[in-house]
Design a protein around this motif. Structure first.
Motif, PDB file in Angstrom:
ATOM      1  N   ALA A 148      -6.164   2.633  -4.608  1.00  0.00           N
ATOM      2  CA  ALA A 148      -5.745   2.824  -3.219  1.00  0.00           C
ATOM      3  C   ALA A 148      -6.457   4.016  -2.583  1.00  0.00           C
ATOM      4  O   ALA A 148      -6.972   3.928  -1.454  1.00  0.00           O
ATOM      5  CB  ALA A 148      -4.225   3.003  -3.154  1.00  0.00           C
ATOM      6  N   THR A 149      -6.502   5.125  -3.292  1.00  0.00           N
ATOM      7  CA  THR A 149      -7.148   6.333  -2.770  1.00  0.00           C
ATOM      8  C   THR A 149      -8.638   6.104  -2.535  1.00  0.00           C
ATOM      9  O   THR A 149      -9.198   6.505  -1.501  1.00  0.00           O
ATOM     10  CB  THR A 149      -6.959   7.502  -3.756  1.00  0.00           C
ATOM     11  OG1 THR A 149      -5.558   7.735  -3.937  1.00  0.00           O
ATOM     12  CG2 THR A 149      -7.617   8.766  -3.239  1.00  0.00           C
ATOM     13  N   TYR A 184       0.831  -1.198   0.000  1.00  0.00           N
ATOM     14  CA  TYR A 184       0.000   0.000   0.000  1.00  0.00           C
ATOM     15  C   TYR A 184       0.873   1.258   0.000  1.00  0.00           C
ATOM     16  O   TYR A 184       0.574   2.230  -0.695  1.00  0.00           O
ATOM     17  CB  TYR A 184      -0.940   0.025   1.200  1.00  0.00           C
ATOM     18  CG  TYR A 184      -1.795   1.274   1.217  1.00  0.00           C
ATOM     19  CD1 TYR A 184      -2.948   1.358   0.434  1.00  0.00           C
ATOM     20  CD2 TYR A 184      -1.415   2.392   1.961  1.00  0.00           C
ATOM     21  CE1 TYR A 184      -3.710   2.517   0.400  1.00  0.00           C
ATOM     22  CE2 TYR A 184      -2.170   3.556   1.930  1.00  0.00           C
ATOM     23  CZ  TYR A 184      -3.305   3.617   1.153  1.00  0.00           C
ATOM     24  OH  TYR A 184      -4.045   4.764   1.111  1.00  0.00           O
ATOM     25  N   ASP A 236      -4.420   6.226   6.781  1.00  0.00           N
ATOM     26  CA  ASP A 236      -3.958   5.975   5.416  1.00  0.00           C
ATOM     27  C   ASP A 236      -2.908   4.871   5.381  1.00  0.00           C
ATOM     28  O   ASP A 236      -1.708   5.130   5.277  1.00  0.00           O
ATOM     29  CB  ASP A 236      -3.392   7.290   4.866  1.00  0.00           C
ATOM     30  CG  ASP A 236      -3.140   7.233   3.364  1.00  0.00           C
ATOM     31  OD1 ASP A 236      -3.562   6.244   2.727  1.00  0.00           O
ATOM     32  OD2 ASP A 236      -2.533   8.168   2.832  1.00  0.00           O
ATOM     33  N   ARG A 294       0.019   3.726  -3.112  1.00  0.00           N
ATOM     34  CA  ARG A 294      -0.836   4.866  -2.787  1.00  0.00           C
ATOM     35  C   ARG A 294      -0.450   6.116  -3.580  1.00  0.00           C
ATOM     36  O   ARG A 294      -1.221   7.074  -3.650  1.00  0.00           O
ATOM     37  CB  ARG A 294      -0.776   5.176  -1.290  1.00  0.00           C
ATOM     38  CG  ARG A 294       0.576   5.628  -0.795  1.00  0.00           C
ATOM     39  CD  ARG A 294       0.613   5.760   0.719  1.00  0.00           C
ATOM     40  NE  ARG A 294      -0.179   6.878   1.167  1.00  0.00           N
ATOM     41  CZ  ARG A 294       0.298   8.115   1.314  1.00  0.00           C
ATOM     42  NH1 ARG A 294       1.569   8.375   1.039  1.00  0.00           N
ATOM     43  NH2 ARG A 294      -0.473   9.081   1.751  1.00  0.00           N
ATOM     44  N   HIS A 332      -2.815   3.723  -8.090  1.00  0.00           N
ATOM     45  CA  HIS A 332      -3.050   4.609  -6.948  1.00  0.00           C
ATOM     46  C   HIS A 332      -4.500   5.091  -6.882  1.00  0.00           C
ATOM     47  O   HIS A 332      -4.987   5.447  -5.799  1.00  0.00           O
ATOM     48  CB  HIS A 332      -2.081   5.795  -6.973  1.00  0.00           C
ATOM     49  CG  HIS A 332      -2.392   6.855  -7.973  1.00  0.00           C
ATOM     50  ND1 HIS A 332      -3.147   7.973  -7.663  1.00  0.00           N
ATOM     51  CD2 HIS A 332      -2.060   6.990  -9.275  1.00  0.00           C
ATOM     52  CE1 HIS A 332      -3.246   8.744  -8.721  1.00  0.00           C
ATOM     53  NE2 HIS A 332      -2.605   8.176  -9.725  1.00  0.00           N
TER      54      HIS A 332
END
Length: 580
Positions: free
Chosen positions: A524-525, A436, A460, A440, A521
């Motif tokens: 991930a976000t 991650y 996060d 990210r 990403h």
């Protein structure tokens, strides 16, 4: 997708008002109180239609509202905002149907890995296409360093994104089993007080460092290593061959252990000592046409193409990385006839190298070059800056995983779990934390790895996503034990959609964008935002309650969240534990 339907509705409305080929752009408002979608179409075409933006927005809104009254239930209302923006609020029936679609979705079996509970988020964009993704690329006789972790995390995630778009994906690993680095390691092997044939992976890394240092500081050693390099290519010395095979074997076996932990299984392994050698005749056949001789070497004059010159065959007659790259890419398309694309994932410090290689490839292997793309990623750094294997102060991939694993294990020490469970969970969480941290950010960005933040169960981080998934699965187990079945229907749905519902439906859009741009990403976000919405919703009231008529819908919504989180984590290559 709903966004496309809304775009088409606005497109038709603009055409009726006289705009010939309108381009309609939709986006999600940052603030959910401003709706689920917004468009600036009125601002874009007001001047052309000689209207004020707010006036055009109202005209468009009126026409779209009339359409909605004819039985379309995907939007609850449409409003004009600000100077002429049009905001769309989706209906609770739409969100309920999305939850139902996720929960009842058919299973999805990727090319590799486990069966997923739902195909929600998949699309057919790349149906029928064959794509090979090359990544990780560690070299035998050297250690698996943190740069290989970067390439592996990004390459594996890209491969999975392509599979979600229905492409047939082949994973490939390119390994330098010949070359100067091998000669440096084999030269340094006798310097350790261990039988050279018995050297372990870490010891091979140590002797490589010794050989590398000697090559730069000792002229006599440099001559010996250069001579040894030619012997390795020629396989002319039986003792050297035996040592070479021992080192190669132990390195490759060790890499497989790491791939297993990371969740990667390659379809093809290519080697500089085999496929790489096939590049030499390609270069030699094009001397005088594409390549030139210079001081006994064969070079590609990149300056003529706005690039820089690189050597393809040395004055000693040995192929360089550039030449081996031609052989490799030719071999890929021979292994997979009809290949549509070849993606190569490496660090961005190789970007200039690939510009020259691809330029040369366009001249000697034009069809292959046209289908080959280099995807560059940044570097993983710590507070002390970039680490280098050349000087022997390398941070290995397994050392990083091991250190993070121990930190996670410390956090689990007071949990009521067996030692085997703690060890298994710690490894899964450590891999999730590292992946991650890499995924990210956009591919080209450098990563500053923060050990404490990476293993946080809040905020996060990868463990936060894993924990959110485990929490949802725990709720579903409780519901099953109390016989509260997931159900979607008007009698159990809430009057007002939650933030969680208003985020779940976006998953296919996020997947599509991430797949188009080859940027994990975005996934991930999105997952961090989704997990935050779920945990807030979870904390706001009881989900499982046999006496509450709405509990069955809440359970369905929890199941939908768990499914989307599972699919999203799979796309990132992050494993999910059963407990945390």
């Amino acid at each position: 997708m709903i966004a496309e339907e809304l775009k088409q509705a606005v497109h038709r409305a603009l055409q009726k008002l006289g705009v010939r080929n309108p381009e309609v752009v939709f986006e999600h408002p940052t603030d959910l109180t401003h709706g689920d979608y917004s468009t600036n179409a009125a601002l874009m075409y007001a001047k052309e239609l000689k209207m004020k933006p707010s006036e055009l927005a109202k005209r468009l809104c009126k026409g779209l509202t009339l359409n909605l009254q004819k039985g379309q239930t995907f939007a609850e209302r449409i409003e004009v905002a600000g100077a002429g923006f049009i905001n769309f609020y989706l209906s609770k029936e739409f969100f309920a149907n999305v939850v139902k679609r996720i929960v009842q979705g058919s299973t999805f079996l990727p090319t590799q890995g486990r069966t997923l509970e739902s195909d929600f988020g998949t699309n057919k964009t790349l149906a029928g296409q064959k794509i090979i993704v090359e990544y990780t690329d560690p070299n035998p006789f050297k250690e698996f360093h943190i740069g290989h972790l970067m390439s592996n995390a990004i390459g594996e995630s890209i491969a999975r994104l392509l599979e979600f778009q229905d492409a047939k994906v082949m994973r490939a690993c390119w390994q330098g089993d010949v070359g100067l680095h091998v000669a440096k390691a084999i030269w340094g092997a006798p310097k350790l007080k261990v039988k050279s044939e018995k050297l372990k992976v870490a010891e091979w890394g140590e002797v490589y460092a010794k050989g590398s240092e000697a090559y730069e500081t000792d002229q006599a050693a440099k001559k010996e290593i250069d001579a040894l390099n030619k012997e390795i290519f020629a396989k002319s010395d039986e003792k050297v061959n035996k040592l070479y095979e021992a080192g190669r074997k132990v390195s490759l076996e060790h890499f497989e252990e790491i791939y297993k932990v990371l969740g990667t299984k390659f379809d093809y392994y290519f080697f500089e000592g085999k496929e790489g050698m096939e590049g030499k005749p390609i270069v030699e056949a094009n001397v005088g046409k594409v390549f030139e001789t210079s001081e006994g070497a064969i070079v590609y004059k990149g300056e003529k193409r706005g690039l820089h010159t690189r050597v393809f065959i040395t004055s000693q007659g040995l192929p360089t990385y550039e030449t081996k790259e031609l052989g490799l890419n030719k071999a890929k398309f021979e292994k997979e006839p009809g290949l549509d694309a070849s993606l190569i994932v490496t660090a961005n410090e190789q970007s200039d190298y690939f510009k020259v290689v691809l330029a040369a490839m366009k001249e000697v292997l034009p069809e292959i070059a046209q289908k080959t793309k280099h995807i560059a990623h940044g570097m993983l750094r710590f507070a002390s800056g970039k680490m280098s294997s050349r000087k022997g102060n390398i941070v290995t991939g397994e050392a990083l995983i091991g250190q993070v694993k121990e930190m996670v294990r410390e956090k689990l020490k007071d949990r009521e779990l067996s030692e085997n469970e703690k060890d298994s969970i710690a490894e899964v969480v450590a891999v999730g934390a590292i992946k991650y941290s890499i995924l990210r950010s956009a591919n080209g960005s450098d990563i500053i790895f923060d050990f404490e933040k990476s293993i946080s169960f809040e905020g996060d981080s990868g463990p936060y996503l894993q924990y959110s998934y485990v929490r949802a699965k725990s709720v579903l187990k409780k519901a099953a034990a109390l016989e509260v079945q997931p159900q979607v229907g008007k009698e159990v749905e809430p009057r007002k959609p939650s933030v969680l519902e208003r985020l779940l439906y976006r998953f296919p859009e996020i997947v599509e964008r991430a797949g188009e741009e080859l940027q994990p990403h975005y996934i991930a976000t999105y997952l961090i935002e989704l997990a935050g919405a779920f945990n807030s919703w979870y904390a706001n009231g009881r989900i499982v309650d046999a006496k509450d008529p709405s509990s069955s819908y809440k359970v369905a919504l929890t199941g939908a969240f768990a499914t989307v989180m599972q699919n999203g984590l799979w796309l990132l290559g992050i494993p999910v534990p059963e407990k945390m």
